[in-house]
Design a protein around this motif. Structure first.
Motif, PDB file in Angstrom:
ATOM      1  N   VAL A 141       3.252 -28.125 -12.182  1.00  0.00           N
ATOM      2  CA  VAL A 141       2.164 -29.080 -11.921  1.00  0.00           C
ATOM      3  C   VAL A 141       2.642 -30.517 -12.047  1.00  0.00           C
ATOM      4  N   THR A 142       3.576 -30.769 -12.958  1.00  0.00           N
ATOM      5  CA  THR A 142       4.026 -32.155 -13.168  1.00  0.00           C
ATOM      6  C   THR A 142       5.181 -32.547 -12.257  1.00  0.00           C
ATOM      7  N   GLU A 143       5.647 -31.625 -11.401  1.00  0.00           N
ATOM      8  CA  GLU A 143       6.773 -31.952 -10.521  1.00  0.00           C
ATOM      9  C   GLU A 143       6.535 -33.208  -9.685  1.00  0.00           C
ATOM     10  N   ALA A 174      -1.486 -33.392 -16.452  1.00  0.00           N
ATOM     11  CA  ALA A 174      -1.505 -32.001 -16.005  1.00  0.00           C
ATOM     12  C   ALA A 174      -2.729 -31.275 -16.552  1.00  0.00           C
ATOM     13  N   ARG A 220      -1.399 -29.138  -8.724  1.00  0.00           N
ATOM     14  CA  ARG A 220      -0.152 -29.871  -8.460  1.00  0.00           C
ATOM     15  C   ARG A 220      -0.373 -30.946  -7.400  1.00  0.00           C
TER      16      ARG A 220
END
Length: 250
Positions: A104-106, A121, A154
């Motif tokens: 999700v934090t990509e 997130a 995301r």
């Protein structure tokens, strides 16, 4: 106010037949626009152009009044912050080796978004109806519908202005599809959305404007209510009559 404009866009792969021909439509800020058509209509190619993955052979795409500069790395880094995507398959779109927090934090890491990434997130997960403790788990611990919710989290974690959804419910069973469409409807109250689908019923349930594509051309476009009530093109009428719709109340 218009957020994105597609102006006289045409596209072909190599010297072959044109996949898109003279495509023109607007995406008003705060609106949901559906791009609908059967396989081979050109909608997936058009989505690639909107994502900046390909460039038009002619015509142009404007975002917030400025040309989309797909070949400029600097421009695209800024564009990615403002435009995110949700793809079709909730099974292949999530890396099975990574925990949900990393998945999700990509976008936050790749876009160098400042702030508390875990808190962001958790906020995104709450927006899609999943608990914060989900962030410590792996994709194979979730159902298909939950995985698609994670993919949506995301996409919205960096708070984009525009979300591009590519057949984002077609791989789900009917009951899960209804719930995810409801989720998209809730999210669209906070951001603009372009929803690509072959399913006129899903688009009608979610979008206030529809663009109908047939063999690379727009054959009909306008407000959803008008097109549903009085379709002017035979191809549009065939989509309405032959493609399954969402249940009443979806």
């Amino acid at each position: 106010m218009t957020l994105m404009s597609v102006e006289n866009v045409s596209f072909s792969y190599g010297a072959g037949r044109r996949v898109l021909e003279d495509i023109t439509f607007d995406v008003p800020r705060g609106s949901n626009v559906g791009l609908v058509g059967e396989s081979g209509s050109g909608k997936s190619t058009l989505l690639r152009l909107l994502l900046g993955l390909d460039t038009p052979r002619s015509g142009r795409i404007l975002f917030d009044g400025q040309p989309l500069e797909a070949k400029s790395g600097r421009y695209m880094r800024s564009y990615r912050r403002r435009v995110q995507a949700v793809f079709q398959d909730p099974y292949s779109s999530l890396n099975p080796a990574h925990r949900i927090l990393r998945i999700v934090t990509e976008p936050l890491r790749s876009l160098k978004v400042p702030g508390d990434h875990r808190a962001m997130a958790e906020e995104a997960m709450a927006a899609v109806g999943l608990p914060a403790d989900s962030l410590g788990r792996f994709p194979d611990q979730f159902s298909g519908g939950q995985r698609q919710r994670i993919a949506i989290a995301r996409a919205i974690v960096a708070r984009p202005e525009l979300v591009l959804a590519d057949e984002a419910v077609s791989a789900l069973d009917l009951s899960t599809r209804v719930r995810v469409v409801d989720l998209f409807r809730d999210i669209s109250e906070r951001m603009t959305m372009v929803f690509v689908s072959h399913d006129m019923g899903v688009v009608a349930a979610l979008c206030d404007r529809i663009v109908v594509l047939d063999r690379g051309r727009i054959v009909e476009a306008g407000e959803t209510a008008r097109i549903l009530a009085d379709p002017q093109n035979a191809y549009t009428r065939s989509l309405l009559s032959s493609i399954p719709r969402m249940p009443e109340g979806a």
